[in-house]
Design an enzyme around this catalytic site. Structure first.
Site, PDB file in Angstrom:
ATOM      1  N   CYS A   1     -59.750 -16.672 -20.765  1.00 53.91           N
ATOM      2  CA  CYS A   1     -60.494 -16.211 -19.618  1.00 53.91           C
ATOM      3  C   CYS A   1     -61.170 -15.404 -19.295  1.00 53.91           C
ATOM      4  CB  CYS A   1     -59.569 -15.963 -19.034  1.00 53.91           C
ATOM      5  SG  CYS A   1     -59.962 -15.787 -16.652  1.00 53.91           S
TER       6      CYS A   1
ATOM      7  N   CYS B   1     -59.540 -21.001 -17.491  1.00 59.64           N
ATOM      8  CA  CYS B   1     -58.001 -20.598 -16.712  1.00 59.64           C
ATOM      9  C   CYS B   1     -57.367 -21.178 -16.052  1.00 59.64           C
ATOM     10  CB  CYS B   1     -59.257 -19.086 -15.997  1.00 59.64           C
ATOM     11  SG  CYS B   1     -57.460 -18.296 -15.801  1.00 59.64           S
TER      12      CYS B   1
ATOM     13  N   GLU C   1     -23.040  -0.342 -43.895  1.00 58.89           N
ATOM     14  CA  GLU C   1     -22.023  -0.528 -42.326  1.00 58.89           C
ATOM     15  C   GLU C   1     -22.712  -1.854 -41.308  1.00 58.89           C
ATOM     16  OE1 GLU C   1     -23.072   3.470 -41.006  1.00 58.89           O
ATOM     17  OE2 GLU C   1     -23.253   2.656 -39.415  1.00 58.89           O
TER      18      GLU C   1
ATOM     19  N   CYS D   1     -60.839 -12.921 -12.035  1.00 59.52           N
ATOM     20  CA  CYS D   1     -59.285 -13.205 -12.465  1.00 59.52           C
ATOM     21  C   CYS D   1     -58.644 -12.896 -11.391  1.00 59.52           C
ATOM     22  CB  CYS D   1     -59.857 -13.744 -14.152  1.00 59.52           C
ATOM     23  SG  CYS D   1     -57.868 -14.100 -13.816  1.00 59.52           S
TER      24      CYS D   1
ATOM     25  N   ASP E   1       1.241  -1.524  -0.076  1.00 54.99           N
ATOM     26  CA  ASP E   1       0.000  -0.054   0.413  1.00 54.99           C
ATOM     27  C   ASP E   1       0.202   1.352  -0.012  1.00 54.99           C
ATOM     28  OD1 ASP E   1      -2.497  -1.684   1.452  1.00 54.99           O
ATOM     29  OD2 ASP E   1      -2.358  -1.225   0.240  1.00 54.99           O
TER      30      ASP E   1
ATOM     31  N   CYS F   1     -57.752 -18.957 -12.329  1.00 51.52           N
ATOM     32  CA  CYS F   1     -58.989 -18.374 -11.418  1.00 51.52           C
ATOM     33  C   CYS F   1     -60.330 -20.051 -12.074  1.00 51.52           C
ATOM     34  CB  CYS F   1     -60.176 -17.210 -11.861  1.00 51.52           C
ATOM     35  SG  CYS F   1     -60.731 -17.039 -13.915  1.00 51.52           S
TER      36      CYS F   1
ATOM     37  N   ASP G   1     -22.716  -4.928 -32.255  1.00 50.04           N
ATOM     38  CA  ASP G   1     -23.989  -6.038 -30.852  1.00 50.04           C
ATOM     39  C   ASP G   1     -23.402  -5.351 -29.897  1.00 50.04           C
ATOM     40  OD1 ASP G   1     -25.715  -7.307 -29.898  1.00 50.04           O
ATOM     41  OD2 ASP G   1     -25.072  -8.632 -30.453  1.00 50.04           O
TER      42      ASP G   1
ATOM     43  N   LYS H   1     -30.758  -7.521 -40.505  1.00 50.35           N
ATOM     44  CA  LYS H   1     -30.304  -8.683 -39.669  1.00 50.35           C
ATOM     45  C   LYS H   1     -29.340  -9.974 -40.342  1.00 50.35           C
ATOM     46  CE  LYS H   1     -30.831  -7.872 -35.905  1.00 50.35           C
ATOM     47  NZ  LYS H   1     -31.821  -8.061 -35.206  1.00 50.35           N
TER      48      LYS H   1
ATOM     49  N   LYS I   1     -23.575  -3.922 -38.383  1.00 55.55           N
ATOM     50  CA  LYS I   1     -24.373  -3.208 -37.257  1.00 55.55           C
ATOM     51  C   LYS I   1     -23.345  -4.368 -36.196  1.00 55.55           C
ATOM     52  CE  LYS I   1     -29.870  -3.418 -34.985  1.00 55.55           C
ATOM     53  NZ  LYS I   1     -29.088  -3.621 -33.719  1.00 55.55           N
TER      54      LYS I   1
ATOM     55  N   TYR J   1     -21.372   5.900 -35.378  1.00 55.20           N
ATOM     56  CA  TYR J   1     -22.528   5.841 -36.490  1.00 55.20           C
ATOM     57  C   TYR J   1     -23.206   6.979 -37.155  1.00 55.20           C
ATOM     58  CZ  TYR J   1     -24.752   3.337 -33.217  1.00 55.20           C
ATOM     59  OH  TYR J   1     -25.590   2.076 -32.154  1.00 55.20           O
TER      60      TYR J   1
ATOM     61  N   SER K   1     -34.251   3.639 -32.144  1.00 58.32           N
ATOM     62  CA  SER K   1     -34.210   2.348 -32.744  1.00 58.32           C
ATOM     63  C   SER K   1     -33.985   1.902 -34.164  1.00 58.32           C
ATOM     64  CB  SER K   1     -34.813   1.026 -31.761  1.00 58.32           C
ATOM     65  OG  SER K   1     -36.428   1.057 -32.600  1.00 58.32           O
TER      66      SER K   1
END
Ligand code: IVH
Length: 722
Positions: free
Chosen positions: A444, A420, A126, A450, A43, A423, A130, A326, A128, A238, A92
């Site tokens: 349902c 369901c 170009e 429910c 230290d 319920c 990740d 993609k 993409k 980009y 996006s």
């Protein structure tokens, strides 16, 4: 090093090599300490090195870059990241998978802009990346702020961490750097660095990261910037956000300029002239994918001309001028252990496949969607089957098919429940009146009885795009519902009162404390006033999603008006019914479910209770502020400045409603050459008729001389009456 530290060098030139050496040494010790829990110096020696570093930087401030390990001396991890509202939202991208979709993207852009099929249209292509996107704010060329994408509107303040990333310049270089520039791009980790980091993480006895993207995200979002500093993060620029000026008029030119400013940009970016070019580049990148040092999941295409980008604008949260192509989804096989049936807020029963954990495209998958009972029957999926699972990007994993040869003996076809699971009420499939076909979804019939539906409705009510109440998560809602403290949305606003009166105070319970309860009540109180569109969306009425909720809010303005129309619309001969139907984009089915909602006494009672607790105010001021906001506009005849699609999109972006037919409810009729009966009717009704140029001026908030013959235009233009 001792207390008698050597004298400081006389000049910056002499100081620099010593500073570089010590900085590297300190960084290496930090790395050993933070990541391997194994300090390599005492230290005292470490402190002496740091003291020298600080002394050098104090004498020669030029050496004191934020990336220096001295900057991290004693840097206390912040409790939590602050949040930053993006001046320009971080959007996006729409996804496409097939070659035809790429041709369609090119064609759609041309149609929107009114460009002939053979007119030149340059588009960039170009990789993409990740990783995770990040917005870097440079003022006068200096990095002043960095934020993660968050929900696109608000991200986390990661400035201190970003300053430690060597790939991101602290200062932009060269000529023509705008006064203000928000650079956007991807923070990522290279594959070999990821492998090395995971090796160290495992050695230190901790769980490894699932993939480079998680490692990059985990590293950037470290509370202690000193840890981020030791993680080898990279960056590609980009895109951009707010700016005072741009260095070029094209996408490619701007990114090239970013490169000259010292920002890393992706060398695999090229300019294409046709859909064929785009596909050829896609193939070329796909071939290199495995050999690239970083993960990519597709190729992004962007219209190059920035004026075109501007005109194309956005649809909901993605630009019309860009798309992500993609790579095909990654697949793996595993065993189907069980099929759970979950109940949604509208009572829909959704089957979820429980899988033996398997890694698909770098992520461990344990659940997959099976959509609905027809899908299970069609694929003949049985418990115990070996199934092929696929995962594409962030999409929920899917079961592609059953490996028939591997079916265990005695596997029975799956019997979808007709009651369901929550319920016990009957679960039925409705029949479409028009087609006579059964609805794909079984629902349902328990309605408000429910518990699963009630919990899901409450979860939706408090979710981010609805009331957005922090501290009221899935767990708390399930608990409050089970205890009868919150049964309906309006109960949320009565919680504090009830808690005061109750015997077992929340703050005294396990899992709650004074602070968390106080925070929860504050978060609830903060939502006693919400925009009408959020209020309507929060109710979770079938087919009233965010878009339709906005349409209703924009059209009616107040909850009273919505309720009046919704109630009167029970009669299909009513004016209210026609009015709902005339709202552009608001279909028959949505009008029907809205009328059904108000026809139900329980719903109506809850609507009233809720409005006794909260105020639903008119929609966000931004949309209401434009001169044409709230106006009903009809375009007729041909337009010369832009295509019909573009005109419509622009009007809607300004908060106007575009209708296809002229009625006395129409506010503005925009006429172009060749206008016929609609123009005639508009004039008969004495409506405000304008030319395309006048419309543009109105939309832009300018005033122009009328080109219409005197007397035929309203004396007071719409802009002035608003
Ligand atoms: S452009 C307005 N280009 O993909 C358009 N995005 O699916 C802004 N991404 O949030 C995005 N590589 O995180 C763009 N070359 C690239 C990209 C890229 C990765 C990410 C980005 C974005 C997401 C959208």
């Amino acid at each position: 090093m001792t207390d008698t530290d050597p004298a400081l060098p006389a000049t910056l030139r002499q100081a620099r090599p010593e500073h570089t050496r010590i900085a590297a040494e300190v960084a290496a010790h930090d790395l050993a300490y933070h990541q391997n829990d194994a300090p390599t110096v005492s230290d005292a020696d470490y402190d002496a090195l740091k003291r020298r570093l600080v002394a050098l930087e104090a004498a020669f401030p030029k050496l004191a870059t934020p990336a220096s390990p001295a900057a991290k001396v004693g840097a206390k991890p912040s409790e939590k990241f602050g949040s930053i509202r993006h001046a320009v939202p971080m959007l996006s991208l729409g996804n496409v998978f097939a070659d035809e979709d790429v041709a369609e993207f090119d064609a759609r852009v041309r149609r929107f802009l009114g460009l002939a099929a053979d007119a030149p249209l340059a588009i960039t292509a170009e990789p993409k990346i990740d990783g995770l996107s990040c917005s870097l704010r440079y003022e006068h060329g200096r990095l002043v702020q960095a934020a993660t994408r968050g929900d696109g509107f608000e991200g986390e303040d990661v400035t201190a961490n970003v300053r430690t990333v060597a790939a991101i310049p602290e200062e932009l270089a060269g000529d023509g750097v705008p006064e203000l520039l928000e650079v956007r791009g991807e923070v990522f980790m290279e594959k070999p660095d990821f492998a090395a980091l995971n090796g160290r993480v495992v050695e230190a006895g901790r769980a490894p990261f699932a993939n480079p993207r998680n490692a990059a995200a985990g590293s950037l979002r470290q509370l202690d910037p000193a840890v981020t500093a030791q993680r080898p993060l990279k960056f590609f620029a980009y895109a951009w956000g707010e700016h005072s000026a741009l260095p070029a008029t094209t996408q490619s030119g701007t990114i090239e300029a970013f490169g000259r400013f010292g920002l890393p940009t992706n060398p695999l970016t090229i300019l294409c002239r046709s859909a064929e070019d785009l596909l050829a580049h896609y193939r070329a990148i796909e071939l290199q994918r495995a050999a690239l040092p970083y993960d990519i999941d597709g190729v992004v295409y962007k219209v190059d001309d920035l004026r075109y980008q501007e005109r194309l604008g956005f649809v909901s949260r993605a630009p019309r001028w860009a798309v992500a192509h993609k790579f095909p989804a990654e697949r793996a096989t595993t065993t189907l252990l069980a099929i759970d049936v979950q109940v949604g807020r509208t009572g829909s029963l959704t089957p979820v496949a429980k899988l033996a954990p398997v890694t698909v495209g770098g992520v461990v998958v344990e659940n997959a969607t099976l959509h609905n009972e027809d899908e299970i029957a069609r694929k003949d999926v049985r418990i115990g089957d070996t199934v092929r699972v696929q995962r594409a990007g962030d999409v929920i994993p899917q079961i592609v098919e059953v490996v028939a040869e591997l079916r265990p003996a005695g596997a029975e076809p799956f019997r979808f429940p007709h009651t369901c699971p929550a319920c016990g009420s009957a679960a039925v499939r409705g029949v479409d009146e028009k087609t006579g076909e059964a609805d794909v979804v079984r629902r349902c019939t328990g309605g408000i009885h429910c518990p699963a539906q009630a919990v899901e409705r409450l979860r939706h009510f408090v979710s981010r795009n609805a009331f957005d109440i922090e501290g009221l998560g899935e767990k708390q809602i399930a608990l409050f519902h089970a205890e009868g403290l919150i049964r309906t949305p309006s109960d949320i606003f009565k919680l504090e009162e009830r808690d005061k009166a109750g015997l077992k105070r929340l703050a005294n319970r396990e899992g709650f404390g004074d602070v968390s309860v106080r925070n929860l009540f504050a978060a609830i109180a903060a939502r006693r006033t919400v925009p009408l569109n959020r209020f309507l969306f929060a109710l979770g009425i079938r087919r009233i999603g965010e878009t339709n909720a906005k349409r209703l809010a924009r059209h009616f303005g107040t909850p009273v008006a919505v309720a009046a129309a919704g109630t009167a619309a029970a009669d299909p001969a009513s004016e209210a019914w026609s009015e709902l139907r005339a709202i552009d984009g608001f279909g028959d089915a949505a009008a029907e479910t809205l009328a059904e909602f108000f026809a139900d006494a329980d719903n109506r009672a809850e609507w009233d209770s809720l409005l006794a607790e909260v105020t639903a105010e008119p929609m966000a001021a931004a949309a209401a502020a434009s001169a044409v906001s709230g106006k009903v506009i009809v375009f007729t005849g041909s337009l010369e400045r832009m295509t019909r699609d573009e005109a419509k999109a622009r009007a809607e972006a300004l908060g106007a409603k575009v209708s296809g037919s002229v009625s006395k409810k129409t506010d503005i009729v925009v006429v172009g050459p060749g206008a016929g009966s609609k123009e005639k009717k508009a004039r008969e009704l004495g409506l405000h008729v304008v030319s395309e140029d006048e419309w543009l001026a109105l939309a832009e908030g300018r005033t122009v001389q009328s080109t219409e013959p005197a007397g035929e235009v309203d004396a007071a233009p719409a802009a002035a009456t608003d």
